[in-house]
Design a protein around this motif. Structure first.
Motif, PDB file in Angstrom:
ATOM      1  N   MET A  52       9.461  -4.098  -9.606  1.00  0.00           N
ATOM      2  CA  MET A  52       8.800  -4.221  -8.188  1.00  0.00           C
ATOM      3  C   MET A  52       8.655  -5.726  -8.255  1.00  0.00           C
ATOM      4  O   MET A  52       7.967  -6.345  -8.823  1.00  0.00           O
TER       5      MET A  52
ATOM      6  N   ARG B  64       8.722  -9.505  -2.028  1.00  0.00           N
ATOM      7  CA  ARG B  64       9.644  -9.669  -1.116  1.00  0.00           C
ATOM      8  C   ARG B  64       9.659 -11.276  -0.253  1.00  0.00           C
ATOM      9  O   ARG B  64       8.460 -11.726  -0.334  1.00  0.00           O
TER      10      ARG B  64
ATOM     11  N   GLU C  23       7.051 -12.051   2.360  1.00  0.00           N
ATOM     12  CA  GLU C  23       6.007 -10.910   1.890  1.00  0.00           C
ATOM     13  C   GLU C  23       4.455 -11.923   1.707  1.00  0.00           C
ATOM     14  O   GLU C  23       4.623 -12.884   0.952  1.00  0.00           O
TER      15      GLU C  23
ATOM     16  N   ALA D 176       0.214  -8.283   1.001  1.00  0.00           N
ATOM     17  CA  ALA D 176       1.121  -6.996   1.198  1.00  0.00           C
ATOM     18  C   ALA D 176       1.714  -6.621  -0.299  1.00  0.00           C
ATOM     19  O   ALA D 176       1.775  -5.401  -0.494  1.00  0.00           O
ATOM     20  N   TYR D 177       2.267  -7.621  -1.178  1.00  0.00           N
ATOM     21  CA  TYR D 177       2.844  -7.305  -2.261  1.00  0.00           C
ATOM     22  C   TYR D 177       1.656  -6.493  -3.360  1.00  0.00           C
ATOM     23  O   TYR D 177       2.034  -5.588  -3.757  1.00  0.00           O
TER      24      TYR D 177
ATOM     25  N   ASP E  99      -0.998  -4.789  -2.428  1.00  0.00           N
ATOM     26  CA  ASP E  99      -1.335  -3.482  -1.958  1.00  0.00           C
ATOM     27  C   ASP E  99      -0.094  -2.595  -2.342  1.00  0.00           C
ATOM     28  O   ASP E  99      -0.328  -1.481  -2.780  1.00  0.00           O
ATOM     29  N   ARG E 100       1.135  -3.117  -2.159  1.00  0.00           N
ATOM     30  CA  ARG E 100       2.300  -2.076  -2.432  1.00  0.00           C
ATOM     31  C   ARG E 100       2.392  -1.897  -4.040  1.00  0.00           C
ATOM     32  O   ARG E 100       2.442  -0.955  -4.516  1.00  0.00           O
ATOM     33  N   TYR E 101       2.024  -2.855  -4.958  1.00  0.00           N
ATOM     34  CA  TYR E 101       2.008  -2.880  -6.121  1.00  0.00           C
ATOM     35  C   TYR E 101       0.808  -1.912  -6.913  1.00  0.00           C
ATOM     36  O   TYR E 101       1.095  -0.997  -7.512  1.00  0.00           O
TER      37      TYR E 101
ATOM     38  N   GLU F  77      -0.760   0.452  -5.188  1.00  0.00           N
ATOM     39  CA  GLU F  77      -0.440   1.790  -4.745  1.00  0.00           C
ATOM     40  C   GLU F  77       0.620   2.364  -5.705  1.00  0.00           C
ATOM     41  O   GLU F  77       0.370   3.632  -6.144  1.00  0.00           O
ATOM     42  N   MET F  78       1.614   1.792  -6.083  1.00  0.00           N
ATOM     43  CA  MET F  78       2.473   2.257  -7.134  1.00  0.00           C
ATOM     44  C   MET F  78       2.077   2.651  -8.283  1.00  0.00           C
ATOM     45  O   MET F  78       2.117   3.444  -9.143  1.00  0.00           O
TER      46      MET F  78
END
Length: 85
Positions: A1, A4, A7, A11-12, A14-16, A18-19
């Motif tokens: 991951m 982006r 980004e 945002a990165y 939070d996305r990281y 979460e995964m």
């Protein structure tokens, strides 16, 4: 991951997380190295993490929060500059 293009760090992050939180077990070293690897080479946080490696996820999250605040301040400054003639 990877982060982006365009980004925000928030945002990165939070996305990281979460995964990553879906993974069972104690993988702090993996979490730290993969988060860092996903940052663009020129990102200030990546440079800081290379110069002063963190030793725990808690410490990494503290650094991320610090850089998110800086990023948000910079974004707010750009918004204000657009409004002021």
């Amino acid at each position: 991951m990877s982060m982006r293009e365009g980004e925000t760090l928030k945002a990165y992050s939070d996305r990281y997380w979460e995964m990553f939180n879906e993974i069972e077990g104690d993988y702090d070293d993996v979490a730290i190295s993969t988060f860092k690897a996903g940052l663009p080479i020129e990102h200030d946080l990546k440079k800081s993490l290379t110069g002063k490696p963190v030793t725990s996820v808690r410490q990494l999250m503290d650094w991320i929060d610090k850089y998110i605040r800086v990023e948000e301040d910079q974004l707010q400054g750009k918004e204000k500059a657009k409004v002021i003639p």
